[in-house]
Design a protein around this motif. Structure first.
Motif, short mmCIF file in Angstrom:
data_model
loop_
_atom_site.label_atom_id
_atom_site.label_comp_id
_atom_site.label_asym_id
_atom_site.label_seq_id
_atom_site.Cartn_x
_atom_site.Cartn_y
_atom_site.Cartn_z
N VAL A 176 0.70 -1.20 -0.29
CA VAL A 176 -0.07 -0.03 0.02
C VAL A 176 0.80 1.19 0.05
CG1 VAL A 176 -1.84 1.15 1.10
CG2 VAL A 176 -1.83 -1.32 1.26
N LEU A 177 2.09 1.29 0.79
CA LEU A 177 2.76 2.36 0.77
C LEU A 177 3.29 2.54 -0.74
CD1 LEU A 177 4.67 4.31 2.37
CD2 LEU A 177 6.24 2.75 2.95
N ILE A 178 4.03 1.60 -1.18
CA ILE A 178 4.48 1.86 -2.43
C ILE A 178 3.49 2.58 -3.56
CG2 ILE A 178 5.47 0.55 -4.74
CD1 ILE A 178 6.79 -1.50 -2.70
N HIS A 179 2.30 1.93 -3.18
CA HIS A 179 1.08 2.43 -4.30
C HIS A 179 0.97 4.19 -4.05
CE1 HIS A 179 -3.02 2.00 -6.27
NE2 HIS A 179 -3.00 3.00 -5.49
N GLU A 180 0.99 4.20 -2.85
CA GLU A 180 0.79 5.74 -2.64
C GLU A 180 1.90 6.60 -2.70
OE1 GLU A 180 -2.29 6.55 -2.04
OE2 GLU A 180 -2.81 4.63 -1.45
N VAL A 181 3.07 6.00 -2.54
CA VAL A 181 4.35 6.93 -2.91
C VAL A 181 4.35 7.19 -4.35
CG1 VAL A 181 6.97 6.97 -3.03
CG2 VAL A 181 5.71 5.98 -1.00
N ALA A 182 3.83 5.85 -5.25
CA ALA A 182 3.86 6.35 -6.66
C ALA A 182 2.98 7.30 -6.89
CB ALA A 182 3.44 4.84 -7.41
N HIS A 183 1.64 7.37 -6.51
CA HIS A 183 0.91 8.63 -6.84
C HIS A 183 1.53 9.75 -6.92
CE1 HIS A 183 -2.94 6.92 -7.62
NE2 HIS A 183 -3.21 6.15 -6.19
N HIS A 184 2.39 10.09 -5.70
CA HIS A 184 3.11 11.36 -5.51
C HIS A 184 4.30 11.38 -6.77
CE1 HIS A 184 1.71 13.20 -1.79
NE2 HIS A 184 1.51 11.75 -1.06
N LEU A 185 5.09 10.28 -6.83
CA LEU A 185 6.31 10.39 -7.78
C LEU A 185 5.77 10.52 -9.22
CD1 LEU A 185 9.16 8.11 -6.15
CD2 LEU A 185 8.44 10.58 -5.68
N LEU A 186 4.53 9.72 -9.70
CA LEU A 186 4.06 10.07 -10.73
C LEU A 186 3.33 11.43 -11.15
CD1 LEU A 186 2.71 6.32 -11.00
CD2 LEU A 186 4.30 7.14 -12.65
N GLY A 187 3.28 12.34 -10.17
CA GLY A 187 2.93 13.58 -10.20
C GLY A 187 1.27 13.57 -10.24
N HIS A 188 0.57 12.56 -9.76
CA HIS A 188 -0.79 12.67 -9.62
C HIS A 188 -1.45 13.56 -8.68
CE1 HIS A 188 -0.81 8.15 -10.80
NE2 HIS A 188 -0.48 8.94 -11.80
N CYS A 189 -0.44 13.84 -7.78
CA CYS A 189 -0.71 14.79 -6.65
C CYS A 189 0.12 16.18 -6.90
CB CYS A 189 -0.32 14.60 -5.21
SG CYS A 189 -1.15 12.81 -4.89
N GLY A 190 0.41 16.22 -8.07
CA GLY A 190 1.08 17.78 -8.25
C GLY A 190 2.61 17.51 -8.33
N ALA A 191 3.17 18.58 -8.90
CA ALA A 191 4.79 18.63 -9.11
C ALA A 191 5.30 18.65 -7.77
CB ALA A 191 5.06 19.69 -9.78
N ILE A 192 6.61 17.83 -7.69
CA ILE A 192 7.56 17.73 -6.56
C ILE A 192 8.92 18.49 -6.98
CG2 ILE A 192 8.62 16.90 -4.94
CD1 ILE A 192 6.28 14.66 -4.63
N HIS A 193 9.53 19.36 -6.55
CA HIS A 193 10.86 20.09 -6.66
C HIS A 193 11.80 19.84 -5.40
CE1 HIS A 193 9.79 21.65 -10.84
NE2 HIS A 193 8.44 21.85 -10.45
N LYS A 194 12.87 19.60 -5.85
CA LYS A 194 13.83 19.69 -4.47
C LYS A 194 15.12 20.35 -5.00
CE LYS A 194 16.00 16.58 -0.94
NZ LYS A 194 15.64 17.59 -0.11
N ASP A 250 4.20 17.57 -12.85
CA ASP A 250 2.67 17.79 -12.51
C ASP A 250 2.05 17.02 -13.57
OD1 ASP A 250 0.43 18.50 -11.92
OD2 ASP A 250 0.36 20.45 -12.69
N ALA A 251 1.05 15.95 -12.93
CA ALA A 251 0.19 15.29 -13.67
C ALA A 251 -1.04 15.06 -13.05
CB ALA A 251 0.92 13.69 -14.05
N SER A 252 -1.55 16.11 -12.24
CA SER A 252 -2.78 16.15 -11.54
C SER A 252 -3.88 16.23 -12.35
CB SER A 252 -2.64 17.42 -10.63
OG SER A 252 -2.37 18.62 -11.51
N ASP A 253 -3.89 16.28 -13.61
CA ASP A 253 -5.01 16.02 -14.58
C ASP A 253 -5.37 14.62 -14.71
OD1 ASP A 253 -2.72 15.78 -15.98
OD2 ASP A 253 -3.51 17.47 -17.56
N THR A 254 -4.37 13.89 -14.55
CA THR A 254 -4.57 12.18 -14.88
C THR A 254 -5.98 11.92 -14.50
OG1 THR A 254 -2.31 11.83 -14.56
CG2 THR A 254 -3.69 10.03 -14.50
N ASP A 255 -6.73 11.22 -15.12
CA ASP A 255 -8.02 10.60 -14.50
C ASP A 255 -7.81 9.58 -13.53
OD1 ASP A 255 -8.44 7.93 -15.96
OD2 ASP A 255 -7.45 9.21 -17.34
N ARG A 256 -8.72 9.31 -12.74
CA ARG A 256 -8.64 8.42 -11.43
C ARG A 256 -8.42 7.22 -11.69
NH1 ARG A 256 -11.21 6.95 -6.30
NH2 ARG A 256 -9.87 5.49 -5.65
N PRO A 257 -9.03 6.63 -12.85
CA PRO A 257 -8.79 5.22 -13.29
C PRO A 257 -7.31 4.96 -13.89
CG PRO A 257 -10.91 5.83 -13.91
CD PRO A 257 -10.27 6.90 -13.59
#
Length: 304
Positions: A180-198, A218-225
């Protein structure tokens, strides 16, 4: 060229909406934990019946086998080289090899997930500004028992978070929690929750420097499915690298066949698989990315 072929294949897989084809593809990639997701997809496109593939050198080194004169080479991309040829098991001369010999050659770890890997992944997520927590019992009233993890991004504070179900306080659910953790981390690193810069500090050739690195576009416009398919594919492929079977096929089939996922960026999934795998092993992959960005900038400056 190959990137377009791989993406076209996945577009066709989504359009086909066949759970059998999805499972066939997942089973194939799971047998290839040492190869990249991209290359395994590329081989599957060329030869769906392929059971196991390796380069000529790998067959010789590990099994003292060589391709038959009539062997049909398959193309993959190889680091620091344009392409590499690989060969299917059926095109290899010599005594028959047992499936266990093939699989256990490449699998790095079998029989479960180590707690240290989950702790390392959480620790490095924190370094990227992705805050982790296991929810209180209030989570049950808000989310119920059907949602085991949530990835969120608060626009006002630019805070990225992951919250897991309270059940994962129990060590007995370690492997499930890691998935479950990997799945949720993937949402962030794939940009589903917006861009991340460091801003990354690094050292290269006795030079200390700082580079702004894009961790996630940023891939926050990705559809949920589509987002769910990308995240679960990531978790499935990471688990495969550990030699652990993750039963993702029904979940993926549901989002593809019933919810009509529109697009899966398989090349991006492959990158995130590699990055999460490195993080679980304690590797800060973004430092090397900063070094490469610095080198590219220096090379460009020299040319001009």
């Amino acid at each position: 060229m190959f990137a377009r072929e791989v993406q076209d294949f996945f577009d066709q897989l989504l359009a086909l909406k066949s759970s059998e084809k999805i499972e066939e593809y997942l089973d194939f990639c799971a047998r290839m934990p040492n190869h990249s997701t991209f290359n395994s997809t590329l081989v599957f496109i060329q030869k769906p019946s392929c059971f196991y593939y390796a380069t000529k050198a790998q067959w010789k080194k590990h099994f003292n086998r060589e391709p038959k004169p009539s062997a049909r080479p398959l193309l993959i991309l190889f680091p620091f080289a344009p392409v590499e040829f690989v060969y299917d098991l059926e095109d290899i001369a010599g005594k028959p090899l047992a499936e266990k010999d093939l699989i256990h050659w490449w699998v790095e770890e079998s029989g479960g997930i180590l707690r240290e890997r989950m702790e390392s992944l959480i620790w490095l997520c924190e370094k990227l500004g992705i805050r982790f927590s296991i929810a209180s019992t209030d989570y049950l009233r808000e989310k119920g028992n059907m949602t085991f993890g949530v990835a969120t991004h608060k626009m006002d504070s630019n805070e990225h978070t992951i919250k897991l179900h309270p059940r994962y306080k129990d060590p007995a659910f370690l492997q499930e929690a890691f998935g479950v953790l990997i799945h949720e981390v993937a949402h962030h690193l794939l940009g589903h929750c917006g861009a991340i810069h460091k801003t990354v500090r690094f050292r290269r050739k006795d030079v200390d420097g700082f580079e702004d690195v894009v961790i996630a576009k940023d891939a926050s416009d990705t559809d949920r499915p589509s987002g769910e398919v990308e995240a679960e594919l990531t978790a499935y492929f990471v688990f495969s690298k550990y030699g652990v079977a993750k039963k993702s096929a029904p979940y993926l089939a549901g989002w593809i066949t019933k919810q009509s996922a529109k697009l899966v960026r398989i090349a991006e999934v492959g990158k995130v698989v590699d990055n999460i795998y490195k993080m679980a092993d304690g590797e800060r992959w973004w430092i090397e990315k900063a070094r490469r960005a610095h080198k590219d900038a220096m090379d460009k400056a020299i040319r001009f």
